[in-house]
Scaffold this motif. Structure first.
Motif, short mmCIF file in Angstrom:
data_model
loop_
_atom_site.label_atom_id
_atom_site.label_comp_id
_atom_site.label_asym_id
_atom_site.label_seq_id
_atom_site.Cartn_x
_atom_site.Cartn_y
_atom_site.Cartn_z
N ALA A 11 0.98 -1.56 -0.36
CA ALA A 11 0.25 0.12 0.10
C ALA A 11 0.89 1.21 -0.19
O ALA A 11 2.09 1.18 0.42
CB ALA A 11 -0.54 -0.27 1.39
N SER A 12 -0.03 2.14 -0.91
CA SER A 12 1.13 3.62 -0.51
C SER A 12 1.47 3.96 0.19
O SER A 12 0.72 3.89 1.31
CB SER A 12 0.73 4.57 -1.91
N SER A 13 2.83 4.57 0.95
CA SER A 13 2.65 5.73 1.49
C SER A 13 2.17 7.09 1.32
O SER A 13 1.41 7.45 0.09
CB SER A 13 4.33 6.46 1.58
N ALA A 14 1.54 7.83 2.41
CA ALA A 14 0.45 9.27 1.78
C ALA A 14 0.89 10.11 0.86
O ALA A 14 0.53 10.60 0.70
CB ALA A 14 0.85 9.38 3.35
N ILE A 17 -0.22 11.10 -2.36
CA ILE A 17 -1.80 11.12 -3.36
C ILE A 17 -1.16 12.04 -3.63
O ILE A 17 -0.84 12.89 -4.52
CB ILE A 17 -2.22 11.94 -1.69
N ARG A 19 -2.37 15.30 -5.20
CA ARG A 19 -3.42 16.32 -5.26
C ARG A 19 -4.31 16.39 -6.09
O ARG A 19 -5.10 17.68 -5.31
CB ARG A 19 -2.24 17.26 -4.97
N MET A 86 -9.69 7.81 -2.42
CA MET A 86 -9.93 7.15 -1.53
C MET A 86 -10.96 6.34 -1.94
O MET A 86 -11.72 5.64 -1.51
CB MET A 86 -10.87 8.39 -0.18
N ARG A 89 -9.12 3.57 -2.88
CA ARG A 89 -9.42 2.50 -1.18
C ARG A 89 -10.53 1.89 -1.05
O ARG A 89 -10.81 0.82 -0.11
CB ARG A 89 -8.84 3.49 -0.45
N TYR B 158 1.10 2.98 12.78
CA TYR B 158 2.84 3.34 12.19
C TYR B 158 3.39 2.65 13.37
O TYR B 158 4.79 2.04 12.95
CB TYR B 158 3.10 4.89 12.22
N ASP B 191 -2.56 3.28 5.43
CA ASP B 191 -1.78 4.39 4.65
C ASP B 191 -3.96 4.93 4.77
O ASP B 191 -3.60 5.96 4.10
CB ASP B 191 -2.30 3.19 2.95
N ALA B 194 -3.57 7.37 7.53
CA ALA B 194 -3.02 8.98 7.10
C ALA B 194 -3.27 9.57 6.17
O ALA B 194 -3.60 10.59 5.98
CB ALA B 194 -1.06 8.80 6.29
N GLN B 195 -4.06 8.51 5.16
CA GLN B 195 -4.90 9.38 4.16
C GLN B 195 -5.98 10.24 4.72
O GLN B 195 -6.24 11.19 4.67
CB GLN B 195 -5.76 8.47 2.93
N TRP B 196 -6.21 9.94 5.71
CA TRP B 196 -7.85 10.13 6.57
C TRP B 196 -7.13 12.00 7.81
O TRP B 196 -7.20 12.78 7.79
CB TRP B 196 -8.58 9.42 7.27
N LEU B 198 -4.50 13.82 6.71
CA LEU B 198 -4.13 14.59 5.59
C LEU B 198 -5.84 15.03 5.53
O LEU B 198 -5.49 16.90 4.40
CB LEU B 198 -3.25 13.49 4.15
N ARG B 199 -6.96 14.62 4.79
CA ARG B 199 -8.22 14.56 4.37
C ARG B 199 -8.86 15.86 5.45
O ARG B 199 -9.42 16.72 5.25
CB ARG B 199 -8.97 14.33 3.38
N VAL B 258 4.09 12.69 8.19
CA VAL B 258 2.60 13.13 7.62
C VAL B 258 2.13 13.71 8.47
O VAL B 258 1.35 15.44 7.58
CB VAL B 258 1.59 11.65 7.84
N GLU B 261 3.31 16.85 5.78
CA GLU B 261 2.43 17.28 4.60
C GLU B 261 0.99 17.76 4.84
O GLU B 261 0.74 18.54 4.62
CB GLU B 261 2.14 16.48 4.06
#
Lengths: 147, 304
Positions: A11-14, A17, A19, A86, A89, B158, B191, B194-196, B198-199, B258, B261
């Motif tokens: 799974a990718s690292s953040a 993303i 953008r 998203m 995912r 993490y 993942d 981290a996505q959340w 950022l969002r 993270v 960012e």
């Protein structure tokens, strides 16, 4: 950005993303409030309110999954997501829970142009009865080899 | 733990359509038209090995496995509470999946640990009292709102990733095998969180405020994750475990990336006293256990 297309890549690292991924406006009045379903009927020109208007501003995405033994991606269903990253995912979480796939595509539902079900007759009936378009229509001429 | 999750009660063979018998496991006998559950290490395999005496953990290893199992079990119970309550259906399923991943890790670790004391995973999960649980306090912290849960997930995933990544090289074969299965799943949890982060941080004013609040609520419990003690030291020297303190640097660096960012700061909050590894828990664990254990205690041995 193809974090889950390749099972060899975790799974990718953040930081991956995208953008610039398509975002759906959070404004209920904006175009997001029109139904994102493919325009399949004549009423589609009218803005149709989505259920849970305002609360659910996420766009609709169509999901295609390729199984480990399949050659092509097959439509699996749809989901809501705020952007492409998203959506991928969510697709992983919703449509590959039982080991169904090794690759996923997601497509914004409104990017799909669909044929009109009311036009079934003019669209799809023409080939009916045209047996000569099938190989079985023809009888093999005598003496032809390798057919 | 079997009665808790429909997904696991059905057993290996029944998970998918077309798999005729529980023996149909791996890809070798899979066909193009059926979906197999795959042939990964399952808690049932570990339980079987323990039951048949094929493997038996030492007292130290069992105690260590109990710690990791309790962490995962308590988190699974917490996350399971989100089912039907998440902001979106998709997120409901995502958190449910993560909970089931954690429950799987818990079952593996507890099944293994139980081998030292002749106890099953259920004995350990349902019939121990609060002070006998060895989870660190972060895992039992309440879900609160979605951002708080994401903050907890962010720290947990993490931490667990760094831990399991190293444990794949444990001299204890079973610990290494469980870690090897878990690390890939936890990678996805990283993942997801981290996505959340950022969002939520880059979303609306409200979402950013809640994200900052969530991180501030959870960060006091970070310190405890990396505290060494005698058992961890002893096992780390033997190569069976890793010293928790050795994970800190990577954890700080990766979470820092993270947060940077997301234009968030590492919360500057005092550390909670900790003590979960020795049975000292925050006020929240008792309530969690009461809910988790009540059915098994009311109806011992019940199955459905």
């Amino acid at each position: 950005m193809s974090p889950h297309g390749n099972p060899e890549v975790p799974a990718s690292s953040a930081t991956e993303i995208d953008r610039d991924a398509q975002k759906v406006s959070a404004e209920p009045e904006a175009s997001a409030s029109t139904t994102p379903r493919p325009a399949v009927d004549s009423a589609a020109n009218q803005p149709v309110e989505t259920p849970a208007e305002g609360r659910n501003a996420w766009g609709l995405w169509e999901v295609f999954v390729r199984s480990s033994r399949g050659l092509s991606h097959v439509h699996a269903g749809s989901l809501h997501a705020p952007d492409a990253a998203m959506a991928l995912r969510n697709a992983r979480d919703l449509y590959t829970r039982r080991n169904e796939g090794v690759s996923i595509w997601v497509v914004p539902a409104d990017a799909i142009a669909a044929s009109d079900p009311d036009a079934k007759g003019s669209f799809f009936e023409s080939p009916q009865g045209k047996d000569y378009r099938h190989a079985t229509y023809y009888t093999k001429s005598e003496g032809v080899k390798h057919l | 733990m079997i009665p808790q999750t429909p997904e696991t009660t059905t057993g290996h063979g029944d998970i998918s359509t077309g798999v005729a018998a529980p023996t149909a496991g791996g890809d070798s006998n899979a066909s193009a038209t059926r979906i197999t559950p795959g042939n990964a290490l399952r808690p049932e395999d570990i339980a079987l090995e323990v039951r048949t005496g094929l493997t038996k953990p030492s007292e130290d290893i069992a105690e260590y496995a109990l710690r990791l199992g309790d962490d995962a079990l308590i988190l699974a119970q917490r996350l399971g509470h989100w089912i039907s309550r998440a902001p979106e259906l998709e997120e409901d399923v995502a958190l449910g999946n993560i909970a089931l991943d954690q429950l799987g890790h818990a079952r593996s670790f507890l099944s293994y640990a139980g081998g030292a004391w002749d106890k099953s995973e259920d004995d350990l999960a349902y019939f121990r009292r609060e002070h006998e649980f060895r989870s660190v306090q972060l895992f039992e912290q309440p879900n609160d709102d979605f951002a708080v849960t994401i903050a907890r997930q962010f720290i947990v995933s993490y931490y667990q990733f760094e831990l399991y990544r190293r444990l794949t090289e444990s001299t204890d074969a079973t610990i290494a095998a469980i870690a090897a299965k878990a690390v890939k799943e936890v990678d996805y949890h990283r993942d997801h969180s981290a996505q959340w982060i950022l969002r939520l941080a880059g979303g609306t004013e409200e979402s950013r405020r809640r994200m900052i609040h969530g991180l501030r609520l959870m960060w006091p419990y970070v310190n405890e994750l990396f505290q060494d003690d005698e058992l961890a030291q002893r096992l780390a020297e033997a190569g069976a475990a890793v010293a928790p303190s050795s994970l800190r640097e990577d954890f700080d660096r990766l979470t820092g990336e993270v947060l940077a960012e997301a234009e968030l700061e590492v919360p500057d909050v005092p550390a909670a006293p900790g003590g979960g590894r020795h049975g000292r828990h925050s006020e929240h664990l008792g309530y969690l256990l009461a809910e988790m254990q009540v059915l098994a205690r009311e109806h011992p041995g019940a199955k459905w």
